[in-house]
Design an enzyme around this catalytic site. Structure first.
Site, PDB file in Angstrom:
ATOM      1  N   GLN A 119     -56.561  49.562   8.881  1.00  0.00           N
ATOM      2  CA  GLN A 119     -56.802  50.880   9.465  1.00  0.00           C
ATOM      3  C   GLN A 119     -58.046  50.909  10.359  1.00  0.00           C
ATOM      4  O   GLN A 119     -58.248  51.872  11.100  1.00  0.00           O
ATOM      5  CB  GLN A 119     -56.950  51.944   8.361  1.00  0.00           C
ATOM      6  CG  GLN A 119     -55.644  52.193   7.617  1.00  0.00           C
ATOM      7  CD  GLN A 119     -55.820  53.244   6.541  1.00  0.00           C
ATOM      8  OE1 GLN A 119     -56.257  52.931   5.434  1.00  0.00           O
ATOM      9  NE2 GLN A 119     -55.501  54.493   6.844  1.00  0.00           N
TER      10      GLN A 119
ATOM     11  N   HIS B 132     -50.458  52.607  -2.001  1.00  0.00           N
ATOM     12  CA  HIS B 132     -50.495  53.005  -0.586  1.00  0.00           C
ATOM     13  C   HIS B 132     -51.353  52.014   0.220  1.00  0.00           C
ATOM     14  O   HIS B 132     -50.949  51.566   1.297  1.00  0.00           O
ATOM     15  CB  HIS B 132     -51.068  54.431  -0.525  1.00  0.00           C
ATOM     16  CG  HIS B 132     -51.229  55.013   0.845  1.00  0.00           C
ATOM     17  ND1 HIS B 132     -50.520  56.117   1.279  1.00  0.00           N
ATOM     18  CD2 HIS B 132     -52.054  54.683   1.876  1.00  0.00           C
ATOM     19  CE1 HIS B 132     -50.896  56.411   2.519  1.00  0.00           C
ATOM     20  NE2 HIS B 132     -51.830  55.567   2.902  1.00  0.00           N
ATOM     21  N   GLU B 133     -52.522  51.641  -0.317  1.00  0.00           N
ATOM     22  CA  GLU B 133     -53.431  50.739   0.410  1.00  0.00           C
ATOM     23  C   GLU B 133     -52.866  49.319   0.491  1.00  0.00           C
ATOM     24  O   GLU B 133     -52.993  48.652   1.528  1.00  0.00           O
ATOM     25  CB  GLU B 133     -54.817  50.700  -0.251  1.00  0.00           C
ATOM     26  CG  GLU B 133     -55.533  52.041  -0.372  1.00  0.00           C
ATOM     27  CD  GLU B 133     -55.557  52.867   0.892  1.00  0.00           C
ATOM     28  OE1 GLU B 133     -55.554  52.292   1.994  1.00  0.00           O
ATOM     29  OE2 GLU B 133     -55.549  54.105   0.790  1.00  0.00           O
TER      30      GLU B 133
ATOM     31  N   HIS C 140     -50.493  49.093   3.236  1.00  0.00           N
ATOM     32  CA  HIS C 140     -51.133  48.997   4.558  1.00  0.00           C
ATOM     33  C   HIS C 140     -51.364  47.544   4.956  1.00  0.00           C
ATOM     34  O   HIS C 140     -51.258  47.184   6.129  1.00  0.00           O
ATOM     35  CB  HIS C 140     -52.498  49.698   4.550  1.00  0.00           C
ATOM     36  CG  HIS C 140     -52.459  51.146   4.961  1.00  0.00           C
ATOM     37  ND1 HIS C 140     -51.941  51.562   6.164  1.00  0.00           N
ATOM     38  CD2 HIS C 140     -52.903  52.268   4.342  1.00  0.00           C
ATOM     39  CE1 HIS C 140     -52.063  52.884   6.267  1.00  0.00           C
ATOM     40  NE2 HIS C 140     -52.639  53.350   5.166  1.00  0.00           N
TER      41      HIS C 140
ATOM     42  N   GLY D 142     -59.170  56.261  -0.074  1.00  0.00           N
ATOM     43  CA  GLY D 142     -58.794  54.870   0.115  1.00  0.00           C
ATOM     44  C   GLY D 142     -58.808  54.548   1.599  1.00  0.00           C
ATOM     45  O   GLY D 142     -58.623  55.451   2.426  1.00  0.00           O
TER      46      GLY D 142
ATOM     47  N   CYS E 141     -52.322  60.342   4.943  1.00  0.00           N
ATOM     48  CA  CYS E 141     -52.880  59.054   5.372  1.00  0.00           C
ATOM     49  C   CYS E 141     -53.908  59.322   6.463  1.00  0.00           C
ATOM     50  O   CYS E 141     -53.649  60.110   7.372  1.00  0.00           O
ATOM     51  CB  CYS E 141     -51.751  58.173   5.900  1.00  0.00           C
ATOM     52  SG  CYS E 141     -52.310  56.546   6.453  1.00  0.00           S
ATOM     53  N   LEU E 142     -55.045  58.660   6.371  1.00  0.00           N
ATOM     54  CA  LEU E 142     -56.097  58.851   7.379  1.00  0.00           C
ATOM     55  C   LEU E 142     -55.656  58.363   8.755  1.00  0.00           C
ATOM     56  O   LEU E 142     -56.251  58.742   9.754  1.00  0.00           O
ATOM     57  CB  LEU E 142     -57.379  58.126   6.955  1.00  0.00           C
ATOM     58  CG  LEU E 142     -58.096  58.687   5.715  1.00  0.00           C
ATOM     59  CD1 LEU E 142     -59.273  57.808   5.348  1.00  0.00           C
ATOM     60  CD2 LEU E 142     -58.542  60.126   5.922  1.00  0.00           C
TER      61      LEU E 142
HETATM   62 ZN   LIG Z   1     -52.902  55.337   4.686  1.00  0.00          ZN
END
Ligand SMILES: [Zn+2]
Length: 188
Positions: A74, A155-156, A159, A69, A113-114
């Site tokens: 991000q 989660h997304e 964000h 995701g 998380c990226l």
């Molecule tokens: Zn994340």
């Protein structure tokens, strides 16, 4: 499948070319404590070529970074959209996503998380969700998801409201995560 939601799925050995692509992708993803990660994204109202180009780029970055995701915030774009990898089929984009139903039943699992490399924290999420929105061409989409896909879209969606997994975890896990992250902050 292991526990991570966005980040590298397992500590697998990537071949050198794949590893180089992963690092290159991560370098283009905003890293905590970047201010964009705390900002509220705005609804998308134009489904134009620019949006399609952004979606293509985000799908490529997600793939190269070994994520499942990736939200627009991000990559520093304050627009309400994310891409995610469903259990089956190709990666998809969801624009102006809204979670319209959540199961009362929840579970707790470790998330990565990226944008927060090197830590995982336990987060409680609804097990099943219904997600509605548009695709990048403006057509209505609706997903009924469970398990990791349900966790991923929660989660997304967070964000896009500037909410991170460390805001959703236990006070103890947050403290521990921040103690790992703090020495990584580099002022340039
Ligand atoms: Zn994340």
């Amino acid at each position: 499948m292991d526990e991570q939601v966005e980040g590298q799925v397992v500590e697998e050995e990537l071949d050198p070319e794949r590893e180089t692509r992963r690092r290159f992708a991560l370098a283009q993803i905003r890293q905590y404590p970047d201010a964009a990660l705390k900002m509220q994204a705005r609804p998308v109202d134009e489904f134009d070529d620019q949006l399609a180009t952004l979606v293509d780029r985000m799908k490529q970055l997600m793939h190269d970074a070994n994520g499942i995701g990736l939200a627009a915030t991000q990559v520093g774009v304050l627009q309400r959209l994310f891409v995610f990898q469903p259990d089956e089929g190709d990666a998809v984009a969801v624009v102006n996503p809204e979670i319209v139903e959540r199961s009362g039943e929840t579970d707790v699992a470790d998330e990565g998380c990226l944008s927060i490399q090197g830590v995982t924290v336990p987060v409680e999420r609804a097990i099943e969700v219904t997600l509605v929105g548009k695709d990048e061409r403006g057509a209505d989409v609706r997903y009924e998801l469970d398990g990791y896909s349900a966790r991923c879209v929660q989660h997304e969606t967070d964000h896009l409201d500037g909410v991170l997994m460390i805001d959703r975890t236990t006070p103890e896990a947050r403290k521990e995560a921040l103690s790992v992250l703090r020495p990584r902050i580099v002022l340039t």
